[in-house]
Write a protein that holds these residues in place. Structure first.
Motif, mmCIF file in Angstrom:
data_model
loop_
_atom_site.group_PDB
_atom_site.id
_atom_site.type_symbol
_atom_site.label_atom_id
_atom_site.label_comp_id
_atom_site.label_asym_id
_atom_site.label_seq_id
_atom_site.Cartn_x
_atom_site.Cartn_y
_atom_site.Cartn_z
ATOM 1 N N ALA A 1 -4.550 3.421 7.039
ATOM 2 C CA ALA A 1 -5.845 2.811 7.338
ATOM 3 C C ALA A 1 -5.680 1.331 7.632
ATOM 4 O O ALA A 1 -6.261 0.787 8.574
ATOM 5 N N PHE A 2 -4.853 0.652 6.831
ATOM 6 C CA PHE A 2 -4.620 -0.771 7.033
ATOM 7 C C PHE A 2 -3.966 -1.008 8.389
ATOM 8 O O PHE A 2 -4.300 -1.944 9.114
ATOM 9 N N ARG B 1 -4.631 -1.111 -5.760
ATOM 10 C CA ARG B 1 -5.178 -2.402 -6.155
ATOM 11 C C ARG B 1 -5.010 -2.613 -7.653
ATOM 12 O O ARG B 1 -4.590 -3.670 -8.111
ATOM 13 N N ASP C 1 -6.148 -6.643 0.812
ATOM 14 C CA ASP C 1 -7.591 -6.418 0.879
ATOM 15 C C ASP C 1 -7.922 -4.988 1.286
ATOM 16 O O ASP C 1 -9.083 -4.601 1.329
ATOM 17 N N HIS C 2 -6.882 -4.241 1.639
ATOM 18 C CA HIS C 2 -7.135 -2.885 2.128
ATOM 19 C C HIS C 2 -6.407 -1.835 1.298
ATOM 20 O O HIS C 2 -6.048 -0.783 1.794
ATOM 21 N N CYS D 1 -5.949 0.995 -1.612
ATOM 22 C CA CYS D 1 -6.791 1.981 -2.261
ATOM 23 C C CYS D 1 -6.983 1.560 -3.728
ATOM 24 O O CYS D 1 -6.273 0.668 -4.208
ATOM 25 N N GLY E 1 0.816 -1.208 0.000
ATOM 26 C CA GLY E 1 0.000 0.000 0.000
ATOM 27 C C GLY E 1 0.849 1.258 0.000
ATOM 28 O O GLY E 1 2.053 1.207 0.249
ATOM 29 N N VAL F 1 -6.542 -1.085 11.004
ATOM 30 C CA VAL F 1 -7.298 -2.338 10.986
ATOM 31 C C VAL F 1 -6.492 -3.435 11.679
ATOM 32 O O VAL F 1 -7.031 -4.224 12.460
ATOM 33 N N PRO G 1 -6.340 -9.523 8.807
ATOM 34 C CA PRO G 1 -6.579 -8.796 7.555
ATOM 35 C C PRO G 1 -5.316 -8.774 6.694
ATOM 36 O O PRO G 1 -4.216 -8.699 7.224
ATOM 37 N N CYS H 1 -3.186 4.490 1.583
ATOM 38 C CA CYS H 1 -3.946 3.382 2.148
ATOM 39 C C CYS H 1 -3.248 2.654 3.306
ATOM 40 O O CYS H 1 -3.893 1.936 4.061
ATOM 41 N N ARG H 2 -1.947 2.846 3.465
ATOM 42 C CA ARG H 2 -1.275 2.094 4.518
ATOM 43 C C ARG H 2 -1.718 2.472 5.929
ATOM 44 O O ARG H 2 -1.936 1.590 6.767
#
Length: 421
Positions: A175-176, A233, A226-227, A229, A168, A179, A222, A172-173
């Motif tokens: 946020a991951f 992806r 799957d997480h 952006c 990521g 999680v 997780p 996006c990292r």
RNA sequence: GUGGGCGUAGUUCAACUGGUUAGAGCACUGGAUUGUGGUUCCAGAUGUUGGGGGUUCGAGUCCCCUCGCCCACCCCA
């Protein structure tokens, strides 16, 4: 043993081992050249900040493994523990972003890490690495990975598989990470002490832990992939399609986490079970923020590094070796004048490209012959008083014992006739 | 940084439960009558038994410390 020993964790590379090293380096140069990479030779010594700011303050490398010292000008300098930081520094310092993009560079040389030596891990070790700047398109990722696999194939290590993952980007990292922290918080009691610490500092690393309890606890954790952006992806999916097009075999490993902080997005690793605990032969990934962090323009980049000692170990296990140079001629001489003439003859053969040795002592003909045989000489050239008088050279072909007399220029022809390969 | 294993000629290894000048193969150097290698035979050189201290009449062998090598943890290429 006296006081003159190699420093702990460093070693000499001697013949015949060095022939394999040269063979690998030579293939690497050819492969890199074919993919459009040019060599860069950064210094081994850098300001310490070059590494602390890139690799990451909280990593083991920076934290406890660097050879750092203060020089006489009171500067804090460090023997490079890896290659990427230096290349990025050079890229920025020399304004290489103004050159046509992408800039594709490779390097090879020693790296230094103060670690406890073990199989596949020395304090001075050698890496062959590449870095490509200026392109964020996954085509570059695919090309770099394909090049690595092609290099391994050409040196004799076909069949190794490559694991890939995406970590990521700066979008996006975080946020991951959240999680992950949430996932592991209720399990803190069953994680190892290291992972409890990682939970705070770098939760991604928990995915990489080898403690059985932690492996068990992270079931169902997780996955970074799957997480991602939308952009990440798509990048990752395209990369996989391209790798398939290029017939590069790979497997997805959502648990693979790189140890250096600067990595983003694509990460990959080539491992072998024949290497013991230190199983990575080569690894790399994207570091799209590093050039900017070094004060350069926002420039995406990707690279990898390959461990020479580990590669050599794998090849040695597979009985791959490089041939020693063949000795074309050994010049034997008997008598004072012939010895002088022998040196001249040898010099002449060498200038024609024939690997030639002379006998330096004045031992018997028999001993000189014995020596020629031991060195694996293809031909022995003999000069004695007779030859000197006749202006000829005696020769003997060691493979079948055939012998005769030739002139100096005929000798050159003789040596080149069955000089094969 | 933490564990475990190991240190004897250049190298691979020997030396009974501590007991005389620490041995062997390979490698190395030279020789086997007059200028021709590989096989064979003979001869030679090389170790402060990693280093230091201790126990003992006596230590390569037992104990402690230290250094180094190997493997693992950790981390990474």
């Amino acid at each position: 043993m006296g006081p003159f020993r190699a420093v702990k964790g460093v070693q000499d590379v001697l013949p015949p081992d060095v022939f394999l090293w040269q063979h690998i380096e030579s293939i690497a140069c050819d492969v890199f050249r074919a993919y459009g990479f040019d060599e860069i030779r950064p210094p081994i010594l850098e300001h310490t900040e070059v590494f602390t700011r890139s690799i990451g303050q909280a990593t083991d490398i920076v934290d406890k493994e660097m050879y750092t010292f203060t020089d006489k000008g009171n500067r804090s300098l460090t023997l490079r523990p890896e290659g990427t930081a230096s290349v990025v520094r050079a890229f920025v310092q020399n304004g290489m972003h103004t050159l046509p993009s992408p800039q594709k560079l490779y390097y090879m040389g020693p790296m230094f890490r103060y670690e406890r030596p073990q199989k596949g891990r020395q304090r001075q070790f050698h890496q062959i690495g590449v870095e490509a700047f200026g392109i964020s398109d996954p085509k570059l990722d695919a090309e770099v990975i394909a090049m690595l696999m092609e290099l391994l194939r050409q040196v004799g290590l076909g069949g190794l598989s490559c694991e890939i993952n995406s970590l990521g980007c700066s979008k996006c990292r975080p946020a991951f990470r959240e999680v992950l922290v949430k996932f592991f918080t209720p399990k803190l009691g069953s994680l190892c002490t290291d992972c409890v610490r990682r939970h705070n500092e770098n939760p991604l690393r928990i995915l990489d832990c080898k403690v059985p309890g932690c492996i068990k606890e992270r079931k169902g954790a997780p996955a970074a992939t799957d997480h991602l952006c939308g952009e990440c992806r798509e990048h990752f999916e395209t990369l996989q399609i391209l790798l398939n097009d290029l017939r590069v075999s790979f497997t997805l490993n959502p648990e693979m986490v790189r140890g250096l902080d600067y990595y983003t997005s694509t990460a990959f690793e080539v491992t072998s079970t024949d290497l013991g605990a230190q199983n990575a032969v080569a690894a790399g990934g994207r570091y799209d923020n590093l050039v900017k962090d070094f004060g350069g323009p926002d420039t995406p980049a990707i690279g990898f590094a390959l461990g020479m000692e580990r590669l050599v170990a794998l090849l040695s296990d597979k009985a791959v070796s490089a041939e020693a140079p063949v000795l074309d001629a050994y010049v034997v001489s008997i008598g004072k004048e012939p010895v002088r003439k022998g040196l001249v003859i040898a010099e002449r053969l060498r200038m024609k490209g024939f690997r030639t040795e002379v006998s330096y002592g004045s031992s018997s003909l028999k001993n000189q012959m014995r020596r020629a045989d031991k060195l694996g000489a293809r031909y022995v050239i003999i000069i004695g008083e007779d030859e000197l008088r006749e202006g000829m050279l005696s020769y003997k072909r060691m493979s079948d014992g055939a012998s005769g007399k030739v002139s100096a220029s005929e000798a050159e022809g003789l040596l080149s006739t069955d000089k094969n390969n």
